[in-house]
Design a protein around this motif. Structure first.
Motif, short mmCIF file in Angstrom:
data_model
loop_
_atom_site.label_atom_id
_atom_site.label_comp_id
_atom_site.label_asym_id
_atom_site.label_seq_id
_atom_site.Cartn_x
_atom_site.Cartn_y
_atom_site.Cartn_z
N TYR A 146 35.99 -89.65 42.22
CA TYR A 146 34.94 -88.89 41.85
C TYR A 146 34.80 -87.80 42.36
O TYR A 146 35.34 -87.48 43.41
N THR A 147 34.31 -86.54 41.23
CA THR A 147 34.19 -85.39 41.90
C THR A 147 32.81 -85.25 42.63
O THR A 147 32.04 -85.78 41.99
N LEU A 148 32.72 -84.31 43.20
CA LEU A 148 31.30 -83.95 43.90
C LEU A 148 29.98 -83.96 42.79
O LEU A 148 29.29 -84.49 43.06
N GLU A 149 30.51 -83.25 41.60
CA GLU A 149 29.71 -82.82 40.67
C GLU A 149 29.12 -84.39 40.06
O GLU A 149 28.25 -84.64 39.78
N GLU A 150 30.24 -85.10 40.00
CA GLU A 150 30.02 -86.62 39.26
C GLU A 150 29.19 -87.36 40.11
O GLU A 150 28.14 -88.23 39.55
N LEU A 151 29.27 -87.32 41.47
CA LEU A 151 28.47 -88.07 42.34
C LEU A 151 26.96 -87.46 42.17
O LEU A 151 26.36 -88.60 42.27
N ARG A 152 26.84 -86.29 42.14
CA ARG A 152 25.56 -85.77 42.12
C ARG A 152 24.64 -86.29 40.75
O ARG A 152 23.56 -86.49 40.73
N GLU A 153 25.53 -86.38 39.73
CA GLU A 153 25.12 -86.66 38.14
C GLU A 153 24.56 -88.00 38.11
O GLU A 153 23.95 -88.40 37.43
N TYR B 232 25.68 -84.47 50.68
CA TYR B 232 25.90 -83.11 50.37
C TYR B 232 25.17 -82.03 50.80
O TYR B 232 25.06 -81.02 50.80
N SER B 233 23.81 -82.51 51.44
CA SER B 233 22.78 -81.62 51.90
C SER B 233 22.13 -81.78 52.99
O SER B 233 21.99 -83.16 53.44
N MET B 234 21.86 -80.92 53.90
CA MET B 234 21.24 -81.05 55.17
C MET B 234 20.11 -80.13 55.21
O MET B 234 20.18 -78.90 55.11
N ASN B 235 19.08 -80.62 55.68
CA ASN B 235 17.65 -79.96 55.86
C ASN B 235 17.34 -78.95 54.69
O ASN B 235 16.96 -77.91 54.53
N GLY B 236 17.78 -79.65 53.41
CA GLY B 236 17.60 -78.74 52.05
C GLY B 236 18.46 -77.76 51.57
O GLY B 236 18.26 -76.91 50.69
N LYS B 237 19.47 -77.65 52.50
CA LYS B 237 20.57 -76.84 52.08
C LYS B 237 21.83 -77.42 51.94
O LYS B 237 21.96 -78.46 52.40
N PRO B 238 22.77 -76.71 51.33
CA PRO B 238 24.26 -77.39 51.32
C PRO B 238 24.76 -77.56 52.59
O PRO B 238 24.40 -76.92 53.53
N LEU B 239 25.67 -78.59 52.76
CA LEU B 239 26.15 -78.92 54.18
C LEU B 239 26.65 -77.74 54.74
O LEU B 239 27.39 -77.20 53.94
N PRO B 240 26.30 -77.35 55.84
CA PRO B 240 27.09 -75.97 56.47
C PRO B 240 28.72 -76.58 56.69
O PRO B 240 28.96 -77.82 56.82
N ARG B 241 29.58 -75.62 56.76
CA ARG B 241 31.10 -76.02 56.86
C ARG B 241 31.24 -76.80 58.12
O ARG B 241 32.13 -77.77 58.12
#
Ligand code: MTE
Ligand code: MO
Length: 531
Positions: A171-178, A279-288
């Motif tokens: 799965y790509t990340l995009e596919e996981l989200r969708e 893929y998200s942490m406290n409403g933002k994309p995961l930090p690196r």
């Protein structure tokens, strides 16, 4: 070997991770590793070094420093580094890439234990100040470098799922989200080494590992998809698994930099288990630093299982073979200093923990002497003997694993002779029409607590307590001030109880273990006062 060609470093650099024929240097030798990559036990991670020297990586993955590995490598020797690029027989220092060169910028207020790899914790006051730890203050525990995925590449980040029968689905990340429903949980992550420095100091026996204070824990809201949903889509039979009939017993996670760990299948398929691919942490994309673009969140479990930079999941009859599964994160008895790692199970669900993150002394209260009537000389000499006691304000966190909630936090101001209860903050209660910030089927978040009390004057003792029995929290001003010696001191303590009535051990000495894991003894802090 002398007939082999010599290569300039400029030439070697062209054989990087994306070239058809990746090369590496080891000392002054050059190897073409094209054929080794598919056979390498750590997989493609070896490409991290392609086009440069493998030596800084082997300083991190020290298992490679053995003859067996050198023998394998020898088959791929194609030449030597040109004399012009050598200093003392090795590629010049500035010619060797630093594996940590692409690590992100970090918040300067974090207390750094090691910079390369990054290991840092927030100071106590900042840690306790908010229910959801801000992303930039969340503790960081990296075993290696931070994989460098660019923002624009993240949608194409690939997650491979491998079932026991060998079936593979990507799965790509995009596919996981969708494709899958969005899920949100509020969960604390705690390193097994949290409070290790307290264990070493209080027991007088140094435990191996990073000297974390009370800050190798943080709390956040995570968003992603359920692991169970993705496994089902990949062809795994969840009903069979929930009935205990799967061949698979473990779910192994792998990160892009070759870190790996596993959890029991039971947790992964538990409908109340809430294991997330986040893929998200406290409403933002995961930090690196925290796993961008995708990480596992295994709530209620030791954070070592929440694999960052997740790119591979394998269902297996076996636990992950990594050292972080089979070694390191295990506990033994205080006497067991030479251990057979196979004798103990991997740490999974966390035990109950609590700590003081804020400590402040207030006024002396209840003077028996009317100092104004007696004049200024006497007022200036007012001491604890004239007072009922001194105000103290404590705050901190409590947390238990397995989704168990904290039911009580006990505080003592006299080294455990008498106790009182702290107030548990209503962080998870809906407020002013706002929904509760806590989500999930278990209590995955931490509980913050506060206590305001009076240390009775008589309790401040003339002498200091036995130094080795004390814990000095680096976060606390009072404890950094060495000028107290000779002042009057007491120990304040905290311990918590979870909903299974588990509580914390009294002493670190009793639970000391060689790796300093699960340092959960009562958090004891010395408080001193003038007078
Ligand atoms: N995942 C990868 N890929 N690499 C790591 O070094 N460290 C683990 C876990 N997942 C690690 C990892 C450990 S031991 C801990 S305590 C947590 O990540 C720390 O997560 P954090 O840095 O987001 O706080
Ligand atoms: Mo950890």
């Amino acid at each position: 070997g002398q007939n082999l060609p010599r290569f300039r470093i400029n030439e070697i650099r062209k054989h990087g991770a994306n070239s058809e024929n990746p090369w590496i240097m080891h000392g002054d030798k050059v190897y073409d590793i094209t054929e080794w990559v598919p056979a390498h036990p750590g997989g493609r991670v070896i490409l991290q070094a392609a086009g440069g020297s493998i030596d800084p990586y082997w300083d991190i993955f020290t298992i490679h420093k053995n003859q067996y590995v050198y023998d394998i490598l020898e088959q791929y020797l194609i030449g030597f580094v040109d004399q012009a690029d050598l200093v003392d027989g090795k590629p010049a220092h500035d010619q060797i890439e630093d594996p940590f060169e692409h690590d992100p910028e970090r918040d300067p207020s974090l207390i750094t234990h090691t910079a390369k790899p990054r290991n840092a914790e927030p100071p106590g006051e900042a840690l306790g100040a908010r229910f959801l730890t801000p992303n930039e203050l969340f503790y960081v525990r990296n075993h290696m470098w931070v994989p460098n995925i660019r923002d624009h590449e993240s949608d194409n980040h690939r997650l491979t799922i491998e079932l026991v029968d060998g079936t593979v689905k990507v799965y790509t990340l995009e596919e996981l989200r969708e494709k899958f429903p969005k899920r949100k949980i509020t969960a604390a992550l705690q390193c097994s080494g949290n409070r290790r420095s307290h264990m070493s100091e209080a027991s007088g026996r140094k435990a191996n590992g990073l000297p974390w204070s009370a800050g190798a824990i943080s709390n956040a809201s995570w968003e992603g998809v359920y692991l169970a949903d993705v496994l089902a889509d990949a062809g795994f039979d969840l009903t069979e698994a929930r009935n205990g009939l799967s061949e698979a017993q473990h779910v192994q996670f792998m990160g892009l930099e070759a870190y790996g760990a596993s959890i029991p299948l039971r947790k992964a398929v538990d409908p109340f288990g809430d294991v997330l691919l986040a893929y998200s942490m406290n409403g933002k994309p995961l930090p690196r630093d925290h796993g961008f673009p995708l990480r596992a969140i295994v709530p209620g479990y030791v954070a070592a299982r929440s694999v960052k930079w997740l790119n591979h999941i394998t269902l297996s009859e076996e636990e992950s073979a990594s050292q972080w599964q089979r070694k390191d994160y295990k506990c033994f008895g205080p006497n067991q200093t030479r251990v057979d790692w196979d004798d103990a199970p991997a740490i999974q669900e966390m035990p109950v923990q609590s700590a003081i993150t804020g400590l402040r002394l207030g006024k002396w209260i209840g003077s028996k002497i009317d100092s104004h009537a007696l004049g200024n000389d006497v007022a200036g000499k007012q001491s604890r003997d004239d007072s009922l006691g001194r105000e103290i304000y404590l705050s901190g966190y409590a947390f238990s694993g397995g989704g168990r909630s904290i039911i009580r936090v006990d505080v003592s101001l006299d080294d455990g002779l008498s106790w009182d209860q702290a107030i548990l903050l209503p962080d998870c209660v809906s407020n002013n029409g706002e929904p509760s910030p806590c989500q999930g089927h278990g209590t995955w978040a931490w509980k913050r607590w506060q206590y305001a009390g009076l240390i009775p004057a008589a309790i401040f003792k003339e002498k200091l307590y036995n130094e080795s029995a004390l814990v000095k929290a680096s976060s606390n001003e009072h404890h950094q001030n060495k000028a107290w010696t000779g002042q009057r001191c007491t120990n304040v303590l905290v311990k918590a109880v979870d909903d299974a009535y588990n509580t914390q051990p009294e002493s670190h000495a009793a639970t000391w273990n060689i790796r300093g894991n699960l340092a959960t003894a009562w958090h004891r802090m010395q408080v001193c006062t003038a007078g």
